[in-house]
Design a protein around this motif. Structure first.
Motif, PDB file in Angstrom:
ATOM      1  N   GLN A 275      65.622  46.321 -19.529  1.00 41.18           N
ATOM      2  CA  GLN A 275      65.794  46.852 -18.180  1.00 41.18           C
ATOM      3  C   GLN A 275      64.749  46.252 -17.241  1.00 41.18           C
ATOM      4  O   GLN A 275      63.601  46.022 -17.620  1.00 41.18           O
ATOM      5  CB  GLN A 275      65.683  48.374 -18.189  1.00 41.18           C
ATOM      6  CG  GLN A 275      66.072  49.020 -16.870  1.00 41.18           C
ATOM      7  CD  GLN A 275      66.069  50.540 -16.978  1.00 41.18           C
ATOM      8  OE1 GLN A 275      65.414  51.117 -17.859  1.00 41.18           O
ATOM      9  NE2 GLN A 275      66.818  51.199 -16.106  1.00 41.18           N
ATOM     10  N   SER A 276      65.175  45.986 -15.997  1.00 41.76           N
ATOM     11  CA  SER A 276      64.282  45.454 -14.963  1.00 41.76           C
ATOM     12  C   SER A 276      64.839  45.889 -13.621  1.00 41.76           C
ATOM     13  O   SER A 276      65.972  46.375 -13.533  1.00 41.76           O
ATOM     14  CB  SER A 276      64.208  43.935 -15.072  1.00 41.76           C
ATOM     15  OG  SER A 276      65.454  43.350 -14.765  1.00 41.76           O
ATOM     16  N   PRO A 277      64.058  45.688 -12.533  1.00 44.15           N
ATOM     17  CA  PRO A 277      64.579  46.076 -11.220  1.00 44.15           C
ATOM     18  C   PRO A 277      65.872  45.342 -10.853  1.00 44.15           C
ATOM     19  O   PRO A 277      66.725  45.896 -10.166  1.00 44.15           O
ATOM     20  CB  PRO A 277      63.439  45.685 -10.268  1.00 44.15           C
ATOM     21  CG  PRO A 277      62.214  45.754 -11.114  1.00 44.15           C
ATOM     22  CD  PRO A 277      62.636  45.315 -12.466  1.00 44.15           C
ATOM     23  N   ALA A 280      69.258  46.995 -13.430  1.00 40.59           N
ATOM     24  CA  ALA A 280      68.859  48.408 -13.492  1.00 40.59           C
ATOM     25  C   ALA A 280      69.937  49.325 -14.085  1.00 40.59           C
ATOM     26  O   ALA A 280      69.646  50.436 -14.552  1.00 40.59           O
ATOM     27  CB  ALA A 280      68.505  48.902 -12.084  1.00 40.59           C
ATOM     28  N   TYR A 293      71.935  45.890 -19.893  1.00 34.00           N
ATOM     29  CA  TYR A 293      71.719  46.253 -18.494  1.00 34.00           C
ATOM     30  C   TYR A 293      72.357  45.194 -17.586  1.00 34.00           C
ATOM     31  O   TYR A 293      72.325  43.993 -17.869  1.00 34.00           O
ATOM     32  CB  TYR A 293      70.219  46.361 -18.195  1.00 34.00           C
ATOM     33  CG  TYR A 293      69.539  47.372 -19.095  1.00 34.00           C
ATOM     34  CD1 TYR A 293      69.430  48.703 -18.704  1.00 34.00           C
ATOM     35  CD2 TYR A 293      69.028  46.992 -20.334  1.00 34.00           C
ATOM     36  CE1 TYR A 293      68.815  49.634 -19.532  1.00 34.00           C
ATOM     37  CE2 TYR A 293      68.418  47.922 -21.168  1.00 34.00           C
ATOM     38  CZ  TYR A 293      68.316  49.236 -20.760  1.00 34.00           C
ATOM     39  OH  TYR A 293      67.720  50.162 -21.578  1.00 34.00           O
ATOM     40  N   LYS A 295      73.563  44.269 -13.162  1.00 35.54           N
ATOM     41  CA  LYS A 295      73.182  44.475 -11.778  1.00 35.54           C
ATOM     42  C   LYS A 295      74.004  45.600 -11.152  1.00 35.54           C
ATOM     43  O   LYS A 295      75.015  46.027 -11.689  1.00 35.54           O
ATOM     44  CB  LYS A 295      73.385  43.182 -10.969  1.00 35.54           C
ATOM     45  CG  LYS A 295      72.505  42.018 -11.421  1.00 35.54           C
ATOM     46  CD  LYS A 295      72.818  40.788 -10.585  1.00 35.54           C
ATOM     47  CE  LYS A 295      71.966  39.610 -11.009  1.00 35.54           C
ATOM     48  NZ  LYS A 295      72.284  38.391 -10.225  1.00 35.54           N
ATOM     49  N   ASN A 296      73.564  46.024  -9.983  1.00 32.25           N
ATOM     50  CA  ASN A 296      74.253  47.119  -9.290  1.00 32.25           C
ATOM     51  C   ASN A 296      75.665  46.721  -8.861  1.00 32.25           C
ATOM     52  O   ASN A 296      76.559  47.567  -8.776  1.00 32.25           O
ATOM     53  CB  ASN A 296      73.453  47.554  -8.056  1.00 32.25           C
ATOM     54  CG  ASN A 296      72.133  48.212  -8.436  1.00 32.25           C
ATOM     55  OD1 ASN A 296      72.043  48.875  -9.485  1.00 32.25           O
ATOM     56  ND2 ASN A 296      71.110  48.034  -7.608  1.00 32.25           N
TER      57      ASN A 296
END
Length: 368
Positions: A275-277, A280, A293, A295-296
């Protein structure tokens, strides 16, 4: 031809002196030699007088035989001498035996060290001292002997080369060998071969003379010319090295450019196992429940098959567990081997208890 003319004039002067002293054979010999070198009306006239026995020596000798006074005899002898001095002064400047000998010596030399009469191990001050002595003796304003100008140039060129550290080093390596080689065959003039080999002085003989004997303005000009020439050599070398460096650097620049261009066409990975910014949103694969994980904007941007994507996630995850498991087992095995080699029972028991969580996790997923 100018050299023959000078030598012919010298022979005439010697003949006149011999004629005045009553040495008829010597006078005739030198006049004949003068005629061969450079025929002149004066030489023919004197030769005619010598052959007929008139105009100087025989009248003098006859006057003595007839009992004439010393004053009459001296008067007869003074005639040729005065004519010799006035004629030679009007036709060609006089020179001494030392001056003509100095010219001949320089012209017969084989290398620059011999020209300056110094050893190959001579110091800079010794070379300069010898140059000053020879330059004063051979300068065309003082030495009117035939070939004095060429000898003066040779001395100046020799001094300029041997007082320059780099040029002297190159001359010692290449110049001497070639000049010595000519001594075993037909030897050409040393200055000719030296210029052909590139052993030219950067200053003219007159400029060098002025540098040594107080020509301040010329010395400054010579120094400035040398500085400009050396700066030009440095600039040329720098330009060449810069061009070479640029050529060598071109492949690297090309690779950097290609990588930058390719970055515009290569998109980010669809998923990440950590996980990373940027990644997320957490998801799990349908079969092994492996967490990953995205992306948005995953649902709007990704147009491919989710099933095939999750198969790739599970393969990457399993490969990662296998690698981690291998490292854990290698560490435990190395500790066990160390305990055995030292015979350390306590260390052996600790090594056996080392956990391998990646291996355990790998077994759990493979058994699903």
């Amino acid at each position: 031809m100018d050299g023959n003319k000078d030598e012919a004039q010298r022979c005439i002067d010697i003949a006149v002196q011999a004629f005045a002293e009553g040495k008829i054979e010597k006078a005739e010999k030198f006049l004949l030699k003068a005629e061969k070198l450079f025929p002149t009306e004066r030489a023919k006239e004197l030769l005619s007088k010598v052959k007929t026995g008139t105009g100087g020596a025989k009248p003098t000798m006859g006057a003595r035989a007839n009992g004439t006074t010393n004053r009459d005899s001296a008067a007869n002898n003074d005639g040729p001498r005065k004519r010799k001095n006035s004629d030679s002064r009007n036709s060609e400047p006089e020179y001494t035996k030392e001056q003509i000998e100095a010219v001949r010596k320089v012209k017969s030399c084989r290398d620059y060290y011999e020209i300056l009469s110094v050893k190959k191990e001579a110091t800079d001050s010794e070379i300069k001292k010898s140059y000053k002595k020879l330059a004063l003796l051979l300068h065309p304003d003082k030495n009117k002997a035939p070939g004095a100008s060429d000898a003066f140039k040779a001395v100046g060129n020799a001094a300029a080369i041997l007082t320059d550290v780099e040029k002297r080093k190159q001359y010692d390596l290449y110049g001497l060998n070639e000049s010595h080689a000519h001594n075993h065959g037909v030897r050409r003039d040393h200055n000719e071969y030296a210029y052909a080999r590139g052993f030219q002085a950067e200053v003219s003989p007159e400029d060098l003379f002025n540098m040594f004997f107080g020509g301040g303005f010329n010395q400054q000009n010579v120094y400035m010319r040398q500085q400009r020439r050396r700066q030009q050599h440095r600039d040329d070398g720098e330009n060449q090295s810069n061009s070479s460096a640029l050529i060598n650097f071109l492949p690297i620049l090309l690779l950097i450019g290609l990588s930058m261009i390719s970055s515009f066409f290569i998109s980010d990975p669809i998923y990440s196992l950590s996980q990373s910014p940027k990644y997320a949103v957490k998801r799990e694969t349908n079969r092994l429940k492996v967490p990953y994980y995205v992306k948005n904007n995953f649902h709007t941007e990704y147009q491919g098959s989710v099933g095939r994507l999750e198969e790739s996630v599970e393969e990457d995850f399993i490969d990662h567990l296998k690698y981690s498991c291998s490292r854990e087992r290698n560490y435990r095995d190395s500790m066990l081997a160390k305990a055995r080699s030292f015979g350390d029972r306590e260390l052996f028991n600790k090594a056996q208890k080392i956990n391998t969580p990646s291996c355990d996790n790998l077994n759990n997923y493979l058994n699903k």
